[in-house]
Design a protein around this motif. Sequence first.
Motif, mmCIF file in Angstrom:
data_model
loop_
_atom_site.group_PDB
_atom_site.id
_atom_site.type_symbol
_atom_site.label_atom_id
_atom_site.label_comp_id
_atom_site.label_asym_id
_atom_site.label_seq_id
_atom_site.Cartn_x
_atom_site.Cartn_y
_atom_site.Cartn_z
ATOM 1 N N GLU A 57 48.750 -2.309 12.739
ATOM 2 C CA GLU A 57 50.076 -2.918 12.795
ATOM 3 C C GLU A 57 50.409 -3.657 11.500
ATOM 4 O O GLU A 57 51.574 -3.714 11.098
ATOM 5 C CB GLU A 57 50.188 -3.832 14.011
ATOM 6 C CG GLU A 57 50.235 -3.034 15.295
ATOM 7 C CD GLU A 57 50.288 -3.868 16.556
ATOM 8 O OE1 GLU A 57 50.635 -5.065 16.478
ATOM 9 O OE2 GLU A 57 49.984 -3.313 17.630
ATOM 10 N N TYR A 61 51.327 1.089 10.022
ATOM 11 C CA TYR A 61 52.692 1.349 10.477
ATOM 12 C C TYR A 61 53.746 0.957 9.450
ATOM 13 O O TYR A 61 54.738 1.687 9.284
ATOM 14 C CB TYR A 61 52.933 0.736 11.854
ATOM 15 C CG TYR A 61 51.926 1.252 12.865
ATOM 16 C CD1 TYR A 61 51.448 2.559 12.809
ATOM 17 C CD2 TYR A 61 51.411 0.435 13.848
ATOM 18 C CE1 TYR A 61 50.500 3.030 13.698
ATOM 19 C CE2 TYR A 61 50.460 0.898 14.749
ATOM 20 C CZ TYR A 61 50.006 2.198 14.666
ATOM 21 O OH TYR A 61 49.068 2.663 15.548
ATOM 22 N N ILE A 79 53.335 1.476 18.114
ATOM 23 C CA ILE A 79 53.257 0.058 18.477
ATOM 24 C C ILE A 79 53.434 -0.121 19.983
ATOM 25 O O ILE A 79 52.743 -0.938 20.604
ATOM 26 C CB ILE A 79 54.278 -0.761 17.665
ATOM 27 C CG1 ILE A 79 53.822 -0.816 16.198
ATOM 28 C CG2 ILE A 79 54.441 -2.168 18.237
ATOM 29 C CD1 ILE A 79 54.872 -1.341 15.233
ATOM 30 N N SER A 166 51.572 -10.444 12.076
ATOM 31 C CA SER A 166 50.170 -10.031 12.214
ATOM 32 C C SER A 166 49.339 -10.521 11.045
ATOM 33 O O SER A 166 48.238 -11.043 11.222
ATOM 34 C CB SER A 166 50.063 -8.502 12.298
ATOM 35 O OG SER A 166 50.571 -8.038 13.513
#
Length: 189
Positions: A57, A61, A79, A166
């Motif tokens: 993430e 991505y 996700i 994140s």
Amino acid sequence: MMEHDGDVITVLITDHREVEEMFAELEMSRGSGDEEGRRRLTEKVIIELVRHSVAEEAYLYPAARKFIPGGDDLADREIAEHAEAERLMKELERTDPGDPAFDHLLDKFMAVVREHVREEESRLFPELVKYADAEELHDIGKKIRAIKKIAPTRPHPAAPGNPLASKLLAPGAGLVDRIRDLVTGRGKD
């Protein structure tokens, strides 16, 4: 887990194979009566998959969004699959391996993860290789290896799902998780 080097694809495929080996162990342990061993192995799988998911993430991505035409839709789908896997991990953590619901949850969890892996390896990875150059892929691989060292080890389904969050929150949550793991012995063989 073994340390591996290489580009993002090599790093993540190695992770996928290591998790699949643990899944096979879990399947073979079904009906063994070793509930504590099954709990420890399930915890080990969860630890590795949470770290892997945080890394994807934070770096995979966003790279898909940047390099792949239509990458936003692809990343959003991946996700969403992570969110489903995290929800199942949380349920597995709360369920005793002796409870009949445990095997049902475990089967569902493994099916979700296996489908996610198939999609990444057959769709996302080939597209990323097609549109990103080797240097970029190697750089992403280095970043993924680095963040996995400080990433959380427990599912946090309520955590923000965007890459910046994140990257910012992973070290703090990871530290708290590792301290909890140390105190409880979670993840130790």
